[in-house]
Design a protein around this motif. Structure first.
Motif, PDB file in Angstrom:
ATOM      1  N   GLY A  87      15.987   1.745  30.400  1.00 10.24           N
ATOM      2  CA  GLY A  87      16.102   1.401  31.806  1.00 10.24           C
ATOM      3  C   GLY A  87      16.743   0.058  32.074  1.00 10.24           C
ATOM      4  N   GLU A  88      16.724  -0.347  33.350  1.00 12.74           N
ATOM      5  CA  GLU A  88      17.425  -1.556  33.788  1.00 12.74           C
ATOM      6  C   GLU A  88      16.611  -2.833  33.594  1.00 12.74           C
ATOM      7  OE1 GLU A  88      18.699  -1.221  37.810  1.00 12.74           O
ATOM      8  OE2 GLU A  88      19.660   0.737  37.516  1.00 12.74           O
ATOM      9  N   PHE A  89      15.292  -2.726  33.632  1.00 17.40           N
ATOM     10  CA  PHE A  89      14.477  -3.934  33.598  1.00 17.40           C
ATOM     11  C   PHE A  89      14.353  -4.452  32.166  1.00 17.40           C
ATOM     12  CE2 PHE A  89      11.897  -2.302  37.495  1.00 17.40           C
ATOM     13  CZ  PHE A  89      12.997  -2.514  38.293  1.00 17.40           C
ATOM     14  N   ARG A  90      14.085  -5.739  32.058  1.00 18.73           N
ATOM     15  CA  ARG A  90      13.951  -6.374  30.763  1.00 18.73           C
ATOM     16  C   ARG A  90      12.537  -6.934  30.572  1.00 18.73           C
ATOM     17  NH1 ARG A  90      17.257  -3.507  30.082  1.00 18.73           N
ATOM     18  NH2 ARG A  90      19.497  -3.815  29.768  1.00 18.73           N
ATOM     19  N   PRO A  91      12.078  -6.961  29.334  1.00 20.59           N
ATOM     20  CA  PRO A  91      10.746  -7.517  29.077  1.00 20.59           C
ATOM     21  C   PRO A  91      10.734  -9.030  29.209  1.00 20.59           C
ATOM     22  CG  PRO A  91      11.803  -6.905  27.015  1.00 20.59           C
ATOM     23  CD  PRO A  91      12.711  -6.429  28.117  1.00 20.59           C
ATOM     24  N   ALA A  92       9.569  -9.550  29.562  1.00 22.80           N
ATOM     25  CA  ALA A  92       9.391 -11.000  29.679  1.00 22.80           C
ATOM     26  C   ALA A  92       8.109 -11.389  28.963  1.00 22.80           C
ATOM     27  CB  ALA A  92       9.324 -11.419  31.149  1.00 22.80           C
ATOM     28  N   ALA A  93       8.092 -12.595  28.433  1.00 24.27           N
ATOM     29  CA  ALA A  93       6.921 -13.086  27.714  1.00 24.27           C
ATOM     30  C   ALA A  93       5.759 -13.326  28.673  1.00 24.27           C
ATOM     31  CB  ALA A  93       7.272 -14.390  26.984  1.00 24.27           C
ATOM     32  N   THR A  94       4.557 -13.172  28.164  1.00 23.77           N
ATOM     33  CA  THR A  94       3.340 -13.510  28.896  1.00 23.77           C
ATOM     34  C   THR A  94       2.708 -14.740  28.245  1.00 23.77           C
ATOM     35  OG1 THR A  94       1.841 -12.204  27.519  1.00 23.77           O
ATOM     36  CG2 THR A  94       2.991 -11.050  29.311  1.00 23.77           C
ATOM     37  N   PRO A  97       0.818 -14.710  23.105  1.00 22.13           N
ATOM     38  CA  PRO A  97       1.903 -14.604  22.120  1.00 22.13           C
ATOM     39  C   PRO A  97       2.133 -13.164  21.670  1.00 22.13           C
ATOM     40  CG  PRO A  97       0.473 -16.450  21.598  1.00 22.13           C
ATOM     41  CD  PRO A  97      -0.193 -15.692  22.708  1.00 22.13           C
ATOM     42  N   GLY A  98       3.383 -12.738  21.723  1.00 26.77           N
ATOM     43  CA  GLY A  98       3.748 -11.408  21.273  1.00 26.77           C
ATOM     44  C   GLY A  98       3.592 -10.310  22.302  1.00 26.77           C
TER      45      GLY A  98
END
Length: 489
Positions: A87-94, A97-98
């Motif tokens: 899909g279009e969205f990208r993951p982001a860090a929270t 960690p990890g």
């Protein structure tokens, strides 16, 4: 019923001195569906036997995303998958960690130490109404004669109804409520799975209807409402403090029109006085009605007039107001609050999925849920309040385009995998349970069923594994049909 189990062999509810008949009586819903009739006597019987409640949580807020949240666009992103899957969205860090989630949920990402995920909830239903029944009742198998078009008293009881029956009332308040609206299909039919089903209508959760029905407008009105198919019908709804109705049997269940809250209450008190002449309502039932006229209850429901700071943090829209109302009802003493974030199929992103999620659904959800977590954390109530966020199913791994209805792509229904968020009530924050395959299609580790989902709620609320509800013939029906989800706490 209380929190202390049922022994079918002994004929007593958990312990000597508390009969199954007494347990049935406490389950009987009184005025306003409060479940307080004979509660004092039952509590005294339990106290005499040294029985104390189990469980970490006093309350549960069950946030339901009707339509089905796409796991790929939220909590189980697959950035290494092919383009037609990731899909279009990208993951982001929270903060954990990890652990990564969608880039368009930044406020939740900042609070990842407060919540956990189960990424492997699975069932085999891909039709909306049947899947609603599955997830709202916590039963994978549909009952005999089930119809997706018509709720029936042969349906299974909802989690909200079971929790309302199986927990003790506090402060004479309802044990279980649903807000801000019941789930209604665009055709006007009521979606099955929301009520007490085969337990009987007297055990239905109390419906707080603050959001008027609209057949084509979805989302957090007035700020974020949208139409899945851009049909252009105006949405001028108002979110307002609901009228309070007496339960079925008193002739007040369905009141047409919007009356001012105090006028409605005054009218209902007059009606109660008339019925009191011919029906022997006990002191607790009358007290429950009186409580509904008190200012503290009005304040909990009248969220649109909250202070500016609260409105800014939760959002001035139906999602924010609903979660603010739930938060206030927790403090007031309600045991389970089901919050429908949007009417039936609001999260059904077949098409135009990415703009609708990015612009209309995620912003108010991210803000309101984060405010709820912050509020409960700041007062210490989060430890005693379980929060769960789920829909009826997830979405397909493959992105599709239904050109007849939508200009842009989305995903279809997918019962085989969905992600569920848990927080509070003993949940270990920053924790992830279960795993899906590389395409987010099927559980690869620790598959979890709706029965486990329901058991997690019941267990957190202190309902023991031996508990049962009793039908009109005094026959026990076990509440648990699975173990709580392992690894969340």
């Amino acid at each position: 019923m209380s929190r202390n189990g049922c022994s079918g062999k002994s004929g007593h509810w958990g312990h000597e001195g508390v009969s199954r008949r007494q347990a049935l009586q406490v389950g009987a819903i009184g005025i306003l569906g409060l479940g307080t009739n004979h509660l004092t006597g039952l509590r005294e019987a339990y106290a005499a036997n040294g029985v104390t409640p189990h469980g970490k949580a006093k309350s549960c807020i069950f946030i339901f995303l009707s339509g089905g949240l796409a796991q790929h666009e939220s909590f189980d992103m697959k950035p290494e998958a092919p383009e037609n899957i990731r899909g279009e969205f990208r993951p982001a860090a929270t903060k954990t960690p990890g652990l990564q989630i969608c880039e368009h949920l930044p406020m939740l990402a900042e609070r990842s130490n407060s919540w956990a995920l189960c990424r492997s909830l699975t069932h085999n239903i891909n039709e909306h109404s049947a899947a609603h029944h599955v997830m709202l009742t916590g039963h994978s198998e549909l009952p005999t004669g089930f119809s997706p078009n018509t709720p029936s008293r042969t349906d299974r009881a909802s989690i909200a109804a079971i929790a309302g029956y199986a927990t003790q009332a506090r402060n004479n308040l309802p044990t279980s409520v649903v807000l801000p609206e019941r789930l209604v299909h665009s055709s006007g039919r009521i979606v099955p799975g929301q009520h007490a089903g085969n337990m009987g209508s007297q055990h239905d959760p109390w419906m707080i209807e603050a959001s008027p029905f609209h057949s084509t407008s979805y989302g957090a009105f007035p700020e974020y409402h949208f139409d899945h198919q851009d049909r252009g019908k105006p949405d001028d709804r108002l979110f307002e403090a609901p009228q309070l109705s007496l339960p079925e049997g008193l002739g007040m269940r369905d009141i047409n029109g919007r009356l001012a809250l105090l006028e409605t209450l005054k009218h209902q008190r007059q009606q109660l006085a008339q019925y009191e002449k011919v029906a022997n309502f006990d002191r607790l039932r009358q007290g429950a009605v009186s409580l509904m006229t008190q200012s503290s209850v009005h304040e909990a429901l009248n969220v649109t007039q909250a202070d500016e700071k609260s409105l800014e943090r939760y959002g001035r829209n139906s999602f924010g107001w609903s979660l603010l109302m739930a938060r206030r009802l927790v403090t007031a003493g309600v045991n389970l609050i089901q919050v429908n974030l949007g009417n039936d199929e609001t999260w059904d992103t077949h098409g135009n999925a990415f703009p609708h999620l990015k612009n209309n659904l995620f912003p108010p959800t991210d803000r309101a849920l984060s405010a709820l977590l912050d509020d409960l954390q700041s007062t210490g109530e989060l430890d005693e309040t379980l929060i769960v966020v789920a829909g009826e199913f997830g979405r397909t791994p493959q992105i599709t385009l239904l050109e007849k209805h939508y200009k842009q792509p989305g995903r279809d229904h997918w019962g085989a995998a969905q992600s569920v968020l848990f927080a509070g009530g003993g949940i270990k924050g920053g924790n992830v349970v279960g795993k899906t395959d590389a395409h987010g299609a099927y559980p690869a580790e620790q598959p979890v069923k709706p029965e486990n989902f329901a058991a997690t709620i019941y267990n957190a609320l202190g309902i023991p594994a031996t508990a049962a509800w009793l039908d009109a013939q005094d026959r026990p029906h076990h509440i648990y049909d699975g173990e709580p989800i392992a690894g969340l706490s």
